[in-house]
Design a protein around this motif. Structure first.
Motif, PDB file in Angstrom:
ATOM      1  N   GLY A  14       5.583  -8.217  19.726  1.00  0.00           N
ATOM      2  CA  GLY A  14       4.208  -8.603  20.039  1.00  0.00           C
ATOM      3  C   GLY A  14       3.309  -8.308  18.872  1.00  0.00           C
ATOM      4  N   PRO A  15       1.988  -8.492  19.021  1.00  0.00           N
ATOM      5  CA  PRO A  15       1.102  -8.412  17.869  1.00  0.00           C
ATOM      6  C   PRO A  15       0.505  -7.042  17.621  1.00  0.00           C
ATOM      7  N   PRO A  16       1.003  -6.282  16.605  1.00  0.00           N
ATOM      8  CA  PRO A  16       0.333  -5.061  16.236  1.00  0.00           C
ATOM      9  C   PRO A  16      -0.867  -5.295  15.345  1.00  0.00           C
ATOM     10  N   GLU A  17      -1.554  -4.234  14.984  1.00  0.00           N
ATOM     11  CA  GLU A  17      -2.753  -4.309  14.145  1.00  0.00           C
ATOM     12  C   GLU A  17      -2.365  -4.694  12.737  1.00  0.00           C
ATOM     13  N   PRO A  18      -3.205  -5.453  12.007  1.00  0.00           N
ATOM     14  CA  PRO A  18      -2.838  -5.837  10.648  1.00  0.00           C
ATOM     15  C   PRO A  18      -2.602  -4.635   9.757  1.00  0.00           C
ATOM     16  N   PRO A  19      -1.535  -4.675   8.905  1.00  0.00           N
ATOM     17  CA  PRO A  19      -1.330  -3.592   7.969  1.00  0.00           C
ATOM     18  C   PRO A  19      -2.462  -3.518   6.966  1.00  0.00           C
ATOM     19  N   ARG A  20      -2.824  -2.333   6.539  1.00  0.00           N
ATOM     20  CA  ARG A  20      -3.880  -2.152   5.543  1.00  0.00           C
ATOM     21  C   ARG A  20      -3.326  -1.339   4.392  1.00  0.00           C
ATOM     22  N   LYS A  21      -3.677  -1.732   3.180  1.00  0.00           N
ATOM     23  CA  LYS A  21      -3.193  -1.074   1.978  1.00  0.00           C
ATOM     24  C   LYS A  21      -3.515   0.406   2.024  1.00  0.00           C
ATOM     25  N   LYS A  22      -2.572   1.238   1.564  1.00  0.00           N
ATOM     26  CA  LYS A  22      -2.676   2.698   1.506  1.00  0.00           C
ATOM     27  C   LYS A  22      -2.640   3.335   2.882  1.00  0.00           C
ATOM     28  N   ASN A  23      -2.519   2.556   3.932  1.00  0.00           N
ATOM     29  CA  ASN A  23      -2.604   3.130   5.268  1.00  0.00           C
ATOM     30  C   ASN A  23      -1.501   2.636   6.178  1.00  0.00           C
ATOM     31  N   ASP A  56       8.314  -4.268  18.142  1.00  0.00           N
ATOM     32  CA  ASP A  56       7.969  -4.459  16.754  1.00  0.00           C
ATOM     33  C   ASP A  56       8.204  -3.182  15.980  1.00  0.00           C
ATOM     34  N   ALA A  57       9.064  -3.222  15.001  1.00  0.00           N
ATOM     35  CA  ALA A  57       9.100  -2.130  14.048  1.00  0.00           C
ATOM     36  C   ALA A  57       8.233  -2.570  12.900  1.00  0.00           C
ATOM     37  N   ALA A  58       7.003  -2.128  12.910  1.00  0.00           N
ATOM     38  CA  ALA A  58       6.022  -2.675  11.991  1.00  0.00           C
ATOM     39  C   ALA A  58       6.223  -2.191  10.579  1.00  0.00           C
ATOM     40  N   LYS A  59       6.905  -1.082  10.398  1.00  0.00           N
ATOM     41  CA  LYS A  59       7.213  -0.678   9.031  1.00  0.00           C
ATOM     42  C   LYS A  59       8.463   0.162   8.991  1.00  0.00           C
ATOM     43  N   GLY A  60       9.366  -0.102   8.056  1.00  0.00           N
ATOM     44  CA  GLY A  60      10.564   0.687   7.917  1.00  0.00           C
ATOM     45  C   GLY A  60      10.484   1.579   6.697  1.00  0.00           C
ATOM     46  N   ASP A  61      11.572   2.317   6.424  1.00  0.00           N
ATOM     47  CA  ASP A  61      11.551   3.157   5.248  1.00  0.00           C
ATOM     48  C   ASP A  61      11.661   2.294   4.019  1.00  0.00           C
ATOM     49  N   LYS A  62      11.369   2.888   2.867  1.00  0.00           N
ATOM     50  CA  LYS A  62      11.254   2.103   1.646  1.00  0.00           C
ATOM     51  C   LYS A  62      12.591   2.018   0.914  1.00  0.00           C
ATOM     52  N   GLN A 197       7.991  -5.475   2.248  1.00  0.00           N
ATOM     53  CA  GLN A 197       8.301  -4.323   3.090  1.00  0.00           C
ATOM     54  C   GLN A 197       8.195  -2.992   2.342  1.00  0.00           C
ATOM     55  N   ASP A 198       8.171  -3.041   1.022  1.00  0.00           N
ATOM     56  CA  ASP A 198       7.973  -1.819   0.248  1.00  0.00           C
ATOM     57  C   ASP A 198       6.496  -1.556  -0.063  1.00  0.00           C
ATOM     58  N   ASP A 199       5.614  -2.406   0.478  1.00  0.00           N
ATOM     59  CA  ASP A 199       4.171  -2.144   0.384  1.00  0.00           C
ATOM     60  C   ASP A 199       3.689  -2.013  -1.061  1.00  0.00           C
ATOM     61  N   THR A 200       4.026  -3.000  -1.875  1.00  0.00           N
ATOM     62  CA  THR A 200       3.656  -2.946  -3.287  1.00  0.00           C
ATOM     63  C   THR A 200       2.571  -3.944  -3.672  1.00  0.00           C
ATOM     64  N   GLY A 201       2.264  -4.900  -2.788  1.00  0.00           N
ATOM     65  CA  GLY A 201       1.379  -5.998  -3.158  1.00  0.00           C
ATOM     66  C   GLY A 201      -0.069  -5.797  -2.764  1.00  0.00           C
ATOM     67  N   ASP A 202      -0.881  -6.767  -3.139  1.00  0.00           N
ATOM     68  CA  ASP A 202      -2.310  -6.796  -2.823  1.00  0.00           C
ATOM     69  C   ASP A 202      -2.526  -7.813  -1.705  1.00  0.00           C
ATOM     70  N   TYR A 203      -3.029  -7.353  -0.569  1.00  0.00           N
ATOM     71  CA  TYR A 203      -3.196  -8.189   0.616  1.00  0.00           C
ATOM     72  C   TYR A 203      -4.630  -8.702   0.729  1.00  0.00           C
ATOM     73  N   LYS A 204      -4.750  -9.985   1.041  1.00  0.00           N
ATOM     74  CA  LYS A 204      -6.061 -10.579   1.318  1.00  0.00           C
ATOM     75  C   LYS A 204      -5.946 -11.468   2.548  1.00  0.00           C
ATOM     76  N   TYR A 205      -6.982 -11.435   3.396  1.00  0.00           N
ATOM     77  CA  TYR A 205      -6.967 -12.192   4.641  1.00  0.00           C
ATOM     78  C   TYR A 205      -8.240 -13.007   4.798  1.00  0.00           C
ATOM     79  N   THR A 206      -8.122 -14.107   5.515  1.00  0.00           N
ATOM     80  CA  THR A 206      -9.318 -14.841   5.922  1.00  0.00           C
ATOM     81  C   THR A 206      -9.738 -14.343   7.300  1.00  0.00           C
ATOM     82  N   GLY A 228       1.313  -9.814  -6.344  1.00  0.00           N
ATOM     83  CA  GLY A 228       1.699  -8.626  -7.086  1.00  0.00           C
ATOM     84  C   GLY A 228       2.838  -7.859  -6.454  1.00  0.00           C
ATOM     85  N   VAL A 229       3.652  -8.549  -5.655  1.00  0.00           N
ATOM     86  CA  VAL A 229       4.785  -7.906  -4.992  1.00  0.00           C
ATOM     87  C   VAL A 229       5.829  -7.490  -6.032  1.00  0.00           C
ATOM     88  N   LYS A 230       6.324  -6.264  -5.914  1.00  0.00           N
ATOM     89  CA  LYS A 230       7.369  -5.796  -6.815  1.00  0.00           C
ATOM     90  C   LYS A 230       8.637  -6.596  -6.565  1.00  0.00           C
TER      91      LYS A 230
END
Length: 287
Positions: A14-23, A56-62, A197-206, A228-230
């Motif tokens: 289902g729909p979790p909250e949008p991921p936010r950089k550094k958080n 939803d597993a919204a984030k796994g290990d890196k 999934q390694d959380d390396t990029g810059d996210y932008k949303y409308t 900017g994804v690694k």
């Protein structure tokens, strides 16, 4: 882009909250009327939605490389085959754009068209993105553009993994606080699960905006990009997502999703994506 391994059983989130950089490692989401379960093996929060048995597993290990899988309600090997040899069995819904193919999803009661070069999986196919064998996010009734665009072998399992340039399908949205929230949430979650999934990029949303078309679909749409994804492997890329959350003919909320690699050869243009989105339409039961 993370890779795609066909034929692995999946779950629908289902729909979790949008991921936010550094958080993102702290909390991905808490949705109204859902249960939150802490998973010891993950540095994440699992969200169990009211919608079927999905989680939803919204984030796994890196650890490197995620995997996406396709499975049918009756487990079988994945939907191989050429673009020319994949008509949907018994399809009765004609495309509204001449020369395109129609994608139908009886479970989510919608249909949409994709260009002729896309591969259309069977309606009961579920496509799931996973990490280290743990499902992150899923949709049903998928279609893919250049589904075998990039292929690598998983170093840990030896399984051959495939990555399409783009994919589209529909998932449940029951339990979201609003359709606007669900549209933006899914735009963010699919960026993370498919591309970063390694959380390396810059996210932008409308911002989520009202959506309506001539076929009677009403709801909210949103989009996002990650740049900017690694590049951990040859299949990795930046990405973009487009979503529409709407009320289906049964009164349930659902979200249509299209993800696509960004900044690559043969990238699906925003113009084409919006044209696909414009064909989204209700599908009556039994069609």
């Amino acid at each position: 882009m993370p890779t795609q391994a066909w034929g692995t059983p999946a779950v629908q989130p289902g729909p979790p909250e949008p991921p936010r950089k550094k958080n993102r490692t702290a909390v991905i989401a808490i949705v109204a009327a859902v249960a939150v379960v802490a998973a010891a093996a993950l540095t994440a929060v699992l969200v169990i939605n009211k919608d079927d048995d999905k989680k939803d597993a919204a984030k796994g290990d890196k650890k490197p490389s995620a995997a996406a899988s396709s499975s049918k309600d009756t487990p079988s090997q994945g939907d191989g085959g050429s673009d020319e040899d994949n008509p949907r069995a018994g399809q009765t819904v004609e495309p509204v754009i001449p020369g395109w193919k129609t994608v139908t999803n009886p479970k989510r009661h919608d249909a949409f068209d994709v260009p002729a070069g896309w591969y259309v999986a069977s309606p009961d196919t579920m496509s799931t993105f996973s990490k280290d064998g743990k499902p992150l996010i899923s949709m049903t009734g998928p279609a893919y553009y250049k589904q075998d665009n990039c292929t690598i072998k998983d170093k840990k399992t030896g399984v051959t993994l495939k990555s399409p340039l783009a994919g589209a399908g529909t998932k449940g949205a029951q339990g979201a606080k609003s359709q606007a929230q669900a549209a933006k949430t899914e735009a963010a979650n699919w960026l993370y699960a498919v591309f970063d999934q390694d959380d390396t990029g810059d996210y932008k949303y409308t911002p989520a905006t009202k959506f309506t078309n001539k076929y009677g679909i009403k709801g909210y749409s949103a989009s996002g990009t990650v740049t900017g994804v690694k590049k951990n492997d040859k299949c990795a890329s930046d990405g973009k997502t487009f979503t529409v959350t709407y009320t289906d003919i049964n009164g349930d909320w659902a979200t249509w999703v299209l993800y696509a690699a960004k900044g690559v050869k043969d990238e699906v243009s925003d113009e084409t994506i919006k044209k696909v989105m414009s064909t989204l339409r209700p599908l009556k039961s039994g069609t």
